[in-house]
Each structure stands twice: as structure tokens, then as C-alpha cells.
Design a protein around this motif. Structure first.
Motif, PDB file in Angstrom:
ATOM      1  N   UNK A   1      49.783  45.391  44.741  1.00 48.16           N
ATOM      2  CA  UNK A   1      48.385  45.745  45.026  1.00 48.16           C
ATOM      3  C   UNK A   1      47.780  46.579  43.902  1.00 48.16           C
ATOM      4  N   UNK A   2      48.534  47.542  43.407  1.00 44.54           N
ATOM      5  CA  UNK A   2      48.033  48.400  42.331  1.00 44.54           C
ATOM      6  C   UNK A   2      47.759  47.578  41.066  1.00 44.54           C
ATOM      7  N   UNK A   3      48.672  46.691  40.719  1.00 44.90           N
ATOM      8  CA  UNK A   3      48.528  45.887  39.503  1.00 44.90           C
ATOM      9  C   UNK A   3      47.446  44.812  39.664  1.00 44.90           C
ATOM     10  N   UNK A   4      47.380  44.174  40.818  1.00 42.06           N
ATOM     11  CA  UNK A   4      46.423  43.080  41.036  1.00 42.06           C
ATOM     12  C   UNK A   4      44.986  43.587  40.965  1.00 42.06           C
ATOM     13  N   UNK A   5      44.740  44.798  41.427  1.00 41.61           N
ATOM     14  CA  UNK A   5      43.386  45.354  41.401  1.00 41.61           C
ATOM     15  C   UNK A   5      42.873  45.532  39.980  1.00 41.61           C
ATOM     16  N   UNK A   6      43.772  45.520  38.989  1.00 43.29           N
ATOM     17  CA  UNK A   6      43.383  45.702  37.586  1.00 43.29           C
ATOM     18  C   UNK A   6      43.182  44.378  36.850  1.00 43.29           C
ATOM     19  N   UNK A   7      43.374  43.245  37.524  1.00 41.92           N
ATOM     20  CA  UNK A   7      43.177  41.951  36.882  1.00 41.92           C
ATOM     21  C   UNK A   7      41.734  41.800  36.408  1.00 41.92           C
ATOM     22  N   UNK A   8      41.545  41.218  35.254  1.00 37.69           N
ATOM     23  CA  UNK A   8      40.214  40.975  34.719  1.00 37.69           C
ATOM     24  C   UNK A   8      39.418  40.104  35.692  1.00 37.69           C
TER      25      UNK A   8
ATOM     26  N   UNK B   1      38.523  40.800  44.831  1.00 39.02           N
ATOM     27  CA  UNK B   1      39.166  41.139  46.100  1.00 39.02           C
ATOM     28  C   UNK B   1      40.663  40.869  46.016  1.00 39.02           C
ATOM     29  N   UNK B   2      41.416  41.674  46.741  1.00 48.08           N
ATOM     30  CA  UNK B   2      42.840  41.439  46.971  1.00 48.08           C
ATOM     31  C   UNK B   2      43.044  41.639  48.466  1.00 48.08           C
ATOM     32  N   UNK B   3      43.489  40.592  49.155  1.00 47.01           N
ATOM     33  CA  UNK B   3      43.650  40.640  50.610  1.00 47.01           C
ATOM     34  C   UNK B   3      45.086  40.322  50.996  1.00 47.01           C
ATOM     35  N   UNK B   4      45.714  41.195  51.775  1.00 47.33           N
ATOM     36  CA  UNK B   4      47.018  40.927  52.377  1.00 47.33           C
ATOM     37  C   UNK B   4      46.764  40.021  53.576  1.00 47.33           C
ATOM     38  N   UNK B   5      47.480  38.892  53.643  1.00 50.46           N
ATOM     39  CA  UNK B   5      47.198  37.897  54.680  1.00 50.46           C
ATOM     40  C   UNK B   5      48.476  37.481  55.399  1.00 50.46           C
ATOM     41  N   UNK B   6      48.297  36.776  56.489  1.00 54.42           N
ATOM     42  CA  UNK B   6      49.420  36.189  57.204  1.00 54.42           C
ATOM     43  C   UNK B   6      49.522  34.723  56.795  1.00 54.42           C
ATOM     44  N   UNK B   7      50.658  34.121  57.089  1.00 56.04           N
ATOM     45  CA  UNK B   7      50.803  32.692  56.835  1.00 56.04           C
ATOM     46  C   UNK B   7      51.639  32.401  55.613  1.00 56.04           C
ATOM     47  N   UNK B   8      51.311  31.317  54.950  1.00 55.14           N
ATOM     48  CA  UNK B   8      52.090  30.799  53.822  1.00 55.14           C
ATOM     49  C   UNK B   8      52.115  31.746  52.625  1.00 55.14           C
ATOM     50  N   UNK B   9      51.045  32.507  52.435  1.00 54.16           N
ATOM     51  CA  UNK B   9      50.945  33.419  51.298  1.00 54.16           C
ATOM     52  C   UNK B   9      51.021  34.866  51.778  1.00 54.16           C
ATOM     53  N   UNK B  10      51.353  35.742  50.847  1.00 56.31           N
ATOM     54  CA  UNK B  10      51.309  37.176  51.141  1.00 56.31           C
ATOM     55  C   UNK B  10      49.922  37.735  50.847  1.00 56.31           C
ATOM     56  N   UNK B  11      49.290  37.233  49.786  1.00 58.25           N
ATOM     57  CA  UNK B  11      47.989  37.744  49.357  1.00 58.25           C
ATOM     58  C   UNK B  11      47.080  36.605  48.937  1.00 58.25           C
ATOM     59  N   UNK B  12      45.784  36.861  49.063  1.00 53.78           N
ATOM     60  CA  UNK B  12      44.768  36.065  48.398  1.00 53.78           C
ATOM     61  C   UNK B  12      44.063  36.994  47.424  1.00 53.78           C
ATOM     62  N   UNK B  13      43.870  36.500  46.215  1.00 52.65           N
ATOM     63  CA  UNK B  13      43.181  37.247  45.169  1.00 52.65           C
ATOM     64  C   UNK B  13      41.968  36.421  44.762  1.00 52.65           C
TER      65      UNK B  13
ATOM     66  N   UNK C   1      52.561  39.864  37.213  1.00 54.27           N
ATOM     67  CA  UNK C   1      52.361  40.912  38.210  1.00 54.27           C
ATOM     68  C   UNK C   1      53.680  41.220  38.915  1.00 54.27           C
ATOM     69  N   UNK C   2      53.893  42.471  39.301  1.00 63.23           N
ATOM     70  CA  UNK C   2      55.165  42.859  39.924  1.00 63.23           C
ATOM     71  C   UNK C   2      55.465  42.065  41.189  1.00 63.23           C
TER      72      UNK C   2
END
Length: 156
Positions: free
Chosen positions: A87-94, A98-110, A131-132
Motif C-alpha cells: 500500500x505504501x509503495x503503490x500510492x507513490x506510483x506515477x 486509487x488503491x483499493x483492497x478488494x475481495x475475490x480473485x485479486x488483493x488490490x485494484x490500482x 512493488x513489494x
């Protein structure tokens, strides 16, 4: 316990969500308040956190962001530390919106604004896959932006 929003508070929120640059005098006129009363109500909405912040929404195309991608991310571990590091690293992406923690097939949507496929390809290899904790990414390139809003319905 928080004071519930009354009819005037809801009207102020509706107006400010449409155009936060409205002068206090106009807000007061539209809500049938005196300018000082209107100013106090808006200040109370800010102080209570109902209004989080006031921003200018820039046109992405005017800044060279011609595309939008949504990325599904799967992490290699599901631990609080791996989530926090990602989460810390993804928020710094160019261009990250948004960075969302989700349920289902993925852990996050960016959600990212991009300046074209070539720049995204460079960012993908330089930033995204490094990303870590990332085990897998799946990128969805938006072909058409059908609807987007920042306006929330103000319930009564």
C-alpha cells in the motif's frame, strides 16, 4: 454522537460538490441563509469532517494523461506487513489515483492515469512489477470512460 445533517446542510453539500468555488454570498442566497450563518455552517461541516477537503479537479488530457488503466494485483503473501508495504509503495506510483483492497480473485485494484501505452509499458517494468510482494498483475486498459463523478448523494 454526531449531529445529523439538516435540509440546509444537505443543500450546502450538494452545491459545494458541484462547484466548491461558489462564493459564500451565492451559497447563502441559494440556501436562504445570511452570509455569516452560511459561513458558520460550512466551517462546521469542515470541522466535523463531513467536508474532507476542497480540491480543483484537473482535466487529465490537459496534463497529457490520455489513458486510464485499472490493475488487478495479487500479492504473494496475505499478511499485515505485506499489505502495508504494498500500500505504501503503490500510492507513490506515477499517475496513481486509487488503491483499493478488494475481495475475490485479486488483493488490490490500482487505478492509474497514463500518458499513453508506451509510457505505461515503461512504468510497468520500472515501477509496477517491482512493488513489494507482487506475485501477479493483470492490467485492464479502459477503452472509453463512460462515467466518472466525485459527487456523492446526500441522503436525507
Amino acid at each position: 454522537m454526531e449531529t445529523p445533517l439538516d435540509r440546509i446542510d444537505r443543500k450546502l453539500l450538494e452545491l459545494l460538490q458541484q462547484d466548491a468555488s461558489l462564493p459564500n454570498l451565492e451559497l447563502a442566497e441559494r440556501t436562504h441563509l445570511s452570509p455569516p450563518a452560511c459561513s458558520r455552517r460550512v466551517a462546521r461541516l469542515r470541522a466535523s469532517g463531513v467536508i474532507r477537503k476542497t480540491v480543483a479537479l484537473a482535466d487529465p488530457r490537459a496534463l497529457g494523461y490520455t489513458g486510464l488503466v485499472i490493475i488487478g494485483v495479487v500479492l504473494d503473501r496475505s499478511t499485515p506487513d505485506s499489505f502495508a508495504a504494498f500500500e505504501k509503495a503503490a500510492a507513490k506510483l506515477t499517475g496513481c489515483l486509487e488503491v483499493q483492497l478488494v475481495t475475490g480473485e485479486f488483493d488490490y485494484f490500482v487505478k492509474l492515469r497514463i500518458q499513453g501505452i508506451d509510457s505505461f509499458n515503461e512504468m510497468h517494468s520500472a515501477q509496477l512489477i517491482g512493488l513489494p510482494g507482487v506475485r501477479q498483475v493483470r492490467t485492464f486498459v479502459c477503452l472509453k470512460e463512460v462515467f466518472e463523478t466525485t459527487v456523492l448523494p446526500v441522503m436525507g
